[in-house]
Design a protein around this motif. Sequence first.
Motif, mmCIF file in Angstrom:
data_model
loop_
_atom_site.group_PDB
_atom_site.id
_atom_site.type_symbol
_atom_site.label_atom_id
_atom_site.label_comp_id
_atom_site.label_asym_id
_atom_site.label_seq_id
_atom_site.Cartn_x
_atom_site.Cartn_y
_atom_site.Cartn_z
ATOM 1 N N GLY A 206 -0.454 11.148 -33.957
ATOM 2 C CA GLY A 206 -0.479 9.938 -33.136
ATOM 3 C C GLY A 206 0.127 10.159 -31.775
ATOM 4 O O GLY A 206 -0.378 9.672 -30.751
ATOM 5 N N ARG A 207 1.224 10.952 -31.735
ATOM 6 C CA ARG A 207 1.862 11.237 -30.454
ATOM 7 C C ARG A 207 0.995 12.145 -29.574
ATOM 8 O O ARG A 207 0.927 11.967 -28.350
ATOM 9 C CB ARG A 207 3.226 11.876 -30.709
ATOM 10 N N VAL A 208 0.340 13.131 -30.193
ATOM 11 C CA VAL A 208 -0.547 14.019 -29.436
ATOM 12 C C VAL A 208 -1.714 13.228 -28.841
ATOM 13 O O VAL A 208 -2.079 13.393 -27.662
ATOM 14 C CB VAL A 208 -1.066 15.164 -30.320
ATOM 15 N N ILE A 209 -2.303 12.338 -29.669
ATOM 16 C CA ILE A 209 -3.430 11.512 -29.181
ATOM 17 C C ILE A 209 -2.961 10.600 -28.050
ATOM 18 O O ILE A 209 -3.686 10.358 -27.076
ATOM 19 C CB ILE A 209 -4.032 10.699 -30.331
ATOM 20 N N THR A 210 -1.716 10.110 -28.167
ATOM 21 C CA THR A 210 -1.172 9.251 -27.116
ATOM 22 C C THR A 210 -1.125 9.968 -25.777
ATOM 23 O O THR A 210 -1.479 9.413 -24.729
ATOM 24 C CB THR A 210 0.245 8.779 -27.495
ATOM 25 N N VAL A 211 -0.675 11.230 -25.808
ATOM 26 C CA VAL A 211 -0.604 12.010 -24.574
ATOM 27 C C VAL A 211 -1.998 12.239 -23.988
ATOM 28 O O VAL A 211 -2.224 12.103 -22.769
ATOM 29 C CB VAL A 211 0.090 13.355 -24.833
ATOM 30 N N MET A 212 -2.973 12.547 -24.844
ATOM 31 C CA MET A 212 -4.336 12.800 -24.376
ATOM 32 C C MET A 212 -4.968 11.519 -23.812
ATOM 33 O O MET A 212 -5.619 11.538 -22.765
ATOM 34 C CB MET A 212 -5.186 13.353 -25.520
ATOM 35 N N LEU A 213 -4.732 10.411 -24.532
ATOM 36 C CA LEU A 213 -5.307 9.143 -24.068
ATOM 37 C C LEU A 213 -4.619 8.619 -22.814
ATOM 38 O O LEU A 213 -5.208 7.843 -22.061
ATOM 39 C CB LEU A 213 -5.230 8.093 -25.176
ATOM 40 N N ALA A 214 -3.383 9.030 -22.596
ATOM 41 C CA ALA A 214 -2.656 8.568 -21.411
ATOM 42 C C ALA A 214 -3.401 8.938 -20.134
ATOM 43 O O ALA A 214 -3.499 8.149 -19.189
ATOM 44 C CB ALA A 214 -1.255 9.157 -21.410
ATOM 45 N N ILE A 215 -3.924 10.169 -20.118
ATOM 46 C CA ILE A 215 -4.666 10.630 -18.932
ATOM 47 C C ILE A 215 -6.020 9.921 -18.846
ATOM 48 O O ILE A 215 -6.414 9.423 -17.783
ATOM 49 C CB ILE A 215 -4.861 12.155 -18.990
ATOM 50 N N ALA A 216 -6.714 9.856 -19.982
ATOM 51 C CA ALA A 216 -8.063 9.271 -19.986
ATOM 52 C C ALA A 216 -8.037 7.791 -19.643
ATOM 53 O O ALA A 216 -8.856 7.310 -18.847
ATOM 54 C CB ALA A 216 -8.712 9.493 -21.345
ATOM 55 N N THR A 217 -7.084 7.044 -20.218
ATOM 56 C CA THR A 217 -7.068 5.594 -19.989
ATOM 57 C C THR A 217 -6.647 5.242 -18.566
ATOM 58 O O THR A 217 -7.055 4.202 -18.039
ATOM 59 C CB THR A 217 -6.122 4.908 -20.983
ATOM 60 N N THR A 218 -5.825 6.090 -17.942
ATOM 61 C CA THR A 218 -5.449 5.825 -16.544
ATOM 62 C C THR A 218 -6.687 5.811 -15.644
ATOM 63 O O THR A 218 -6.873 4.899 -14.823
ATOM 64 C CB THR A 218 -4.462 6.893 -16.039
ATOM 65 N N LEU A 219 -7.554 6.813 -15.810
ATOM 66 C CA LEU A 219 -8.804 6.861 -15.038
ATOM 67 C C LEU A 219 -9.755 5.761 -15.473
ATOM 68 O O LEU A 219 -10.440 5.152 -14.640
ATOM 69 C CB LEU A 219 -9.457 8.235 -15.213
ATOM 70 N N PHE A 220 -9.798 5.493 -16.781
ATOM 71 C CA PHE A 220 -10.698 4.480 -17.314
ATOM 72 C C PHE A 220 -10.344 3.102 -16.766
ATOM 73 O O PHE A 220 -11.223 2.341 -16.334
ATOM 74 C CB PHE A 220 -10.625 4.487 -18.845
ATOM 75 N N ILE A 221 -9.047 2.770 -16.780
ATOM 76 C CA ILE A 221 -8.617 1.451 -16.316
ATOM 77 C C ILE A 221 -8.936 1.272 -14.835
ATOM 78 O O ILE A 221 -9.393 0.214 -14.404
ATOM 79 C CB ILE A 221 -7.106 1.259 -16.578
ATOM 80 N N ALA A 222 -8.722 2.331 -14.022
ATOM 81 C CA ALA A 222 -9.031 2.242 -12.591
ATOM 82 C C ALA A 222 -10.521 1.996 -12.360
ATOM 83 O O ALA A 222 -10.910 1.171 -11.523
ATOM 84 C CB ALA A 222 -8.591 3.521 -11.891
ATOM 85 N N SER A 223 -11.361 2.697 -13.117
ATOM 86 C CA SER A 223 -12.816 2.541 -12.967
ATOM 87 C C SER A 223 -13.267 1.151 -13.401
ATOM 88 O O SER A 223 -14.067 0.499 -12.722
ATOM 89 C CB SER A 223 -13.538 3.608 -13.791
ATOM 90 N N ILE A 224 -12.748 0.691 -14.539
ATOM 91 C CA ILE A 224 -13.146 -0.621 -15.056
ATOM 92 C C ILE A 224 -12.679 -1.728 -14.119
ATOM 93 O O ILE A 224 -13.402 -2.697 -13.863
ATOM 94 C CB ILE A 224 -12.566 -0.837 -16.471
ATOM 95 N N THR A 225 -11.473 -1.595 -13.573
ATOM 96 C CA THR A 225 -10.959 -2.606 -12.643
ATOM 97 C C THR A 225 -11.846 -2.723 -11.411
ATOM 98 O O THR A 225 -12.195 -3.827 -10.971
ATOM 99 C CB THR A 225 -9.521 -2.256 -12.221
ATOM 100 N N ALA A 226 -12.231 -1.590 -10.841
ATOM 101 C CA ALA A 226 -13.095 -1.598 -9.657
ATOM 102 C C ALA A 226 -14.464 -2.188 -9.981
ATOM 103 O O ALA A 226 -15.021 -2.968 -9.199
ATOM 104 C CB ALA A 226 -13.243 -0.179 -9.118
ATOM 105 N N LEU A 227 -14.996 -1.824 -11.147
ATOM 106 C CA LEU A 227 -16.313 -2.310 -11.537
ATOM 107 C C LEU A 227 -16.299 -3.807 -11.778
ATOM 108 O O LEU A 227 -17.192 -4.541 -11.339
ATOM 109 C CB LEU A 227 -16.774 -1.572 -12.795
ATOM 110 N N LEU A 228 -15.264 -4.303 -12.472
ATOM 111 C CA LEU A 228 -15.159 -5.735 -12.740
ATOM 112 C C LEU A 228 -14.955 -6.521 -11.449
ATOM 113 O O LEU A 228 -15.519 -7.602 -11.275
ATOM 114 C CB LEU A 228 -14.010 -6.003 -13.706
#
Length: 365
Positions: A206-228
């Motif tokens: 769970g901790r390893v996935i958290t670290v991996m998702l931390a990078i992915a979700t940062t970019l994802f949230i920025a893209s989704i915010t701009a698109l919305l």
Amino acid sequence: MASFFKSSCLFFPLLMLLLWAFPCTATTAVKPIVQVGSYHCPPFVIKHEDGTFSGLSILLWEHIAKQLGIQYEIKEYELKTLLDKIADNEVNIGVSCLSITPERELRFDFSHSFYETHLAIAVKQKSYASAAANFLTNKQLLTVLGFIFIAAALVGAIYYLLEHKVNDKLYSMPSRRAKLIEGFILGLLFITKGPFNYFEFKTLTGRVITVMLAIATTLFIASITALLASTFTLGLLSSEIRGPQDLVDFPVGAKAASTSSVYLTNRGIVHRQYRDNHQLLEALEKEEVEAVVADNAVLMYLIKNAKEQGEFQQLMVLPYPFEKQNYGFAIEDKSPYTEALNRALLHVRRTPAWRQALHEYFAEK
């Protein structure tokens, strides 16, 4: 001999009298009056109630005619009629907002370009209720929201499988159904808000996935915010039209015989034709059409000035210009004035007076 001498005495004084009375008939040529055709096309040609003309194109022509010492008279025609008369050499020069195109070049000549613009699309802004309904049913928005929920469910399911038996802090509900809901909420928060604290999770995976998702979700949230943000702003304020490729699905209008109409026809876009630009904007205001296509400079000027007078308050030009247009004077074939006119045109375009005129007509008020 005496009779010849007597006749000569009568003939020569009469000849001298005729030469004195008409001294210029053999040496002075009367300059022809140049026939200028035009049509109302603010801000390039503005026809006033007293029949006089003003505007950028008229100003440019007046300076050129003065430099060349040309006498002229201006007559108003509809666009198609004007083009036909120039092609038939019935009008010497066309002065208005005439776009230089290959098709027109086959019929007559053009001067150098004096103004560059693009085609543009004008629409009527929707009411708040209509805009809200359009926003909620926007396909792009629904796709984004669907993707968010699927991603949240996937992340929540992964963490549920890893943590629900060992992590009482994140999964505190007693029933399995409630814990599944908690997992979905966790995934939704992770996708929309960002990663949780690394130490919130008990398992190493769970901790390893958290670290991996931390990078992915940062970019994802920025893209989704701009698109919305883009979807909300454009969907609320304008329409579903984002460019000329969308016009095929909507009722569209254009001025008859204009380059806008030719552009739509060449791309198989069925459209209504109107006599002039004011009639075109009135059709958009009355919602006879959902969009109109015309030159960007003309649309911007007409709508801005109409709003200052309390008209067309909901009309707007979309920020998607396309298909570059260059304005020039249309000249009859083999005109004796072409070269001199072009030289004078280039000279006037470099003057402070021309730059000042551009500023006065197009500066934001």
